[in-house]
Scaffold this motif. Structure first.
Motif, mmCIF file in Angstrom:
data_model
loop_
_atom_site.group_PDB
_atom_site.id
_atom_site.type_symbol
_atom_site.label_atom_id
_atom_site.label_comp_id
_atom_site.label_asym_id
_atom_site.label_seq_id
_atom_site.Cartn_x
_atom_site.Cartn_y
_atom_site.Cartn_z
ATOM 1 N N LYS A 27 0.102 -9.480 -15.790
ATOM 2 C CA LYS A 27 1.343 -8.705 -15.689
ATOM 3 C C LYS A 27 2.443 -9.407 -16.477
ATOM 4 O O LYS A 27 2.685 -10.611 -16.289
ATOM 5 C CB LYS A 27 1.782 -8.568 -14.223
ATOM 6 C CG LYS A 27 1.016 -7.540 -13.429
ATOM 7 C CD LYS A 27 1.626 -7.400 -12.040
ATOM 8 C CE LYS A 27 0.983 -6.284 -11.249
ATOM 9 N NZ LYS A 27 1.577 -6.148 -9.905
ATOM 10 N N TYR A 86 -3.045 -6.701 -20.882
ATOM 11 C CA TYR A 86 -1.775 -6.854 -20.180
ATOM 12 C C TYR A 86 -1.298 -5.552 -19.528
ATOM 13 O O TYR A 86 -1.585 -4.453 -20.004
ATOM 14 C CB TYR A 86 -0.696 -7.341 -21.158
ATOM 15 C CG TYR A 86 -1.130 -8.527 -21.963
ATOM 16 C CD1 TYR A 86 -1.025 -9.819 -21.450
ATOM 17 C CD2 TYR A 86 -1.693 -8.362 -23.227
ATOM 18 C CE1 TYR A 86 -1.453 -10.918 -22.179
ATOM 19 C CE2 TYR A 86 -2.128 -9.452 -23.960
ATOM 20 C CZ TYR A 86 -2.004 -10.730 -23.436
ATOM 21 O OH TYR A 86 -2.445 -11.807 -24.162
ATOM 22 N N LEU A 87 -0.548 -5.742 -18.434
ATOM 23 C CA LEU A 87 0.222 -4.656 -17.825
ATOM 24 C C LEU A 87 1.691 -4.933 -18.088
ATOM 25 O O LEU A 87 2.173 -6.043 -17.816
ATOM 26 C CB LEU A 87 0.011 -4.615 -16.308
ATOM 27 C CG LEU A 87 -1.211 -3.932 -15.718
ATOM 28 C CD1 LEU A 87 -1.187 -4.074 -14.194
ATOM 29 C CD2 LEU A 87 -1.260 -2.462 -16.101
ATOM 30 N N TYR A 89 5.152 -4.858 -16.783
ATOM 31 C CA TYR A 89 5.616 -4.836 -15.387
ATOM 32 C C TYR A 89 7.141 -4.687 -15.341
ATOM 33 O O TYR A 89 7.866 -5.666 -15.502
ATOM 34 C CB TYR A 89 5.172 -6.116 -14.690
ATOM 35 C CG TYR A 89 5.570 -6.242 -13.239
ATOM 36 C CD1 TYR A 89 5.891 -5.132 -12.462
ATOM 37 C CD2 TYR A 89 5.606 -7.497 -12.620
ATOM 38 C CE1 TYR A 89 6.245 -5.260 -11.139
ATOM 39 C CE2 TYR A 89 5.949 -7.648 -11.286
ATOM 40 C CZ TYR A 89 6.279 -6.524 -10.555
ATOM 41 O OH TYR A 89 6.628 -6.647 -9.227
ATOM 42 N N GLN A 91 10.040 -4.806 -13.477
ATOM 43 C CA GLN A 91 10.079 -5.517 -12.203
ATOM 44 C C GLN A 91 11.391 -5.388 -11.442
ATOM 45 O O GLN A 91 11.384 -5.126 -10.242
ATOM 46 C CB GLN A 91 9.775 -7.007 -12.443
ATOM 47 C CG GLN A 91 9.729 -7.837 -11.179
ATOM 48 C CD GLN A 91 9.405 -9.293 -11.448
ATOM 49 O OE1 GLN A 91 9.627 -9.802 -12.536
ATOM 50 N NE2 GLN A 91 8.866 -9.972 -10.457
ATOM 51 N N ALA A 120 2.981 -1.419 -14.513
ATOM 52 C CA ALA A 120 3.347 -1.519 -13.101
ATOM 53 C C ALA A 120 4.854 -1.270 -13.049
ATOM 54 O O ALA A 120 5.618 -1.895 -13.796
ATOM 55 C CB ALA A 120 3.010 -2.885 -12.539
#
Length: 310
Positions: A27, A86-87, A89, A91, A120
């Motif tokens: 992430k 990869y993600l 993210y 956040q 995400a």
């Protein structure tokens, strides 16, 4: 190179992703420049009582372009010679709160970077309009998508105390809307919120089992320096009532009572060590995780071994 699957006694995120993608999935924390209705005056200007000034984005890279942030995070988190993807993210703050064209631009800018397999997206359950859900569903149909929702607790008294800004029923509605679209939902739960007890944590688990999200993050509450939460503890002469051993026992109980299919994304808080006022033990993330693993192994426990479908 063979990818080694972790030998955990719970369904951990790293193993889940390795099995699905046959490589290490990392992430990359990204700051999309968002705010929050609990910060901009729409609901409040105070934010949730536990939220930091960075909107819980301590590991992001600040106000850089998405491409610059991705490049920086890859350089920080990648390991040479390891098969990786990869993600992106998103956040900190509320990453579905804003103009739809801005959301689309940011999401697809991240998805356009090399080796990004999905996103995400951390957000609030009251910031999921029909248009936003349409966009999330579109992305979900083409990429790996997880939407993170900060539940923290199902106790409406606690929810008011922490100034989340909407009740549990609203949270439940948002979660179910995402699930109806086939979107993976990741629920955040906090152990150690003021005035909560073991019974509250078990009620959280019962709700999580019933609503059946894709994943869960369990955080221990930690108090950061010069925050509203620290002032609240000082003003009310509160002490932090859980030691590390107690936290480990609670987490093990939670894991044993959770559905075995739910993916465990985190078992500790993840604040910056220098910013944590207390509990001091929460700074030793490795010891907490090792202690959880040891108890699960020594007692031959597994995620879901106490779960029973009604």
């Amino acid at each position: 190179m063979t990818i080694e699957i972790n030998k955990k006694r719970y369904r951990d995120f790293d193993s889940y992703m390795k099995e699905k993608f046959h490589k290490k999935i990392i992430k990359l924390p990204l700051d999309g420049g968002f705010t929050c209705p609990n910060r901009d005056g729409t609901l409040s200007k105070d934010g949730c009582i536990f939220c930091s000034e960075t909107g819980s984005g301590e590991w992001t890279y600040g106000k850089k372009s998405i491409a610059e942030q991705i490049s920086y995070q890859k350089s920080r988190l990648s390991k040479e010679g390891r098969p990786e993807a990869y993600l992106g993210y998103f956040q900190n703050f509320t990453n579905t709160y804003g103009d739809l064209s801005k959301l689309r631009k940011l999401y697809y800018e991240a998805l356009g970077a090399s080796d990004i397999i999905g996103l995400a997206i951390a957000t609030r359950a009251d910031c999921l309009s029909g248009e936003v859900l349409d966009l999330l569903e579109e992305i979900n149909n083409k990429y790996f998508l997880v939407v993170e929702l900060g539940m923290q607790s199902v106790n409406d008294k606690t929810i008011r105390l922490i100034n989340r800004g909407y009740d549990h029923k609203t949270f439940d509605t948002g979660l179910r809307k995402l699930k109806q679209r086939g979107i993976r939902v990741l629920v955040h739960m906090i152990v150690g919120l003021p005035f909560e007890s073991y019974d509250d944590y078990m009620k959280d688990v019962a709700y999580i089992n019933e609503s059946f999200p894709w994943g869960i993050k369990i955080h221990n509450l930690y108090i950061e320096k010069a925050t509203k939460l620290e002032k609240f503890y000082q003003k009310n002469d509160l002490s932090y009532g859980i030691d590390m051993a107690g936290y480990v026992r609670i987490v093990v109980d939670i894991l044993r009572k959770l559905r075995p299919e739910i993916v465990i994304n985190r078992l500790t808080g993840d604040g910056l060590s220098d910013e944590i006022a207390y509990p001091i033990w929460s700074k030793n993330k490795a010891k907490i995780l090792t202690s959880i693993d040891k108890m699960m192994k020594d007692k031959n426990f597994r995620q879901g071994d106490l779960w029973r479908e009604n």
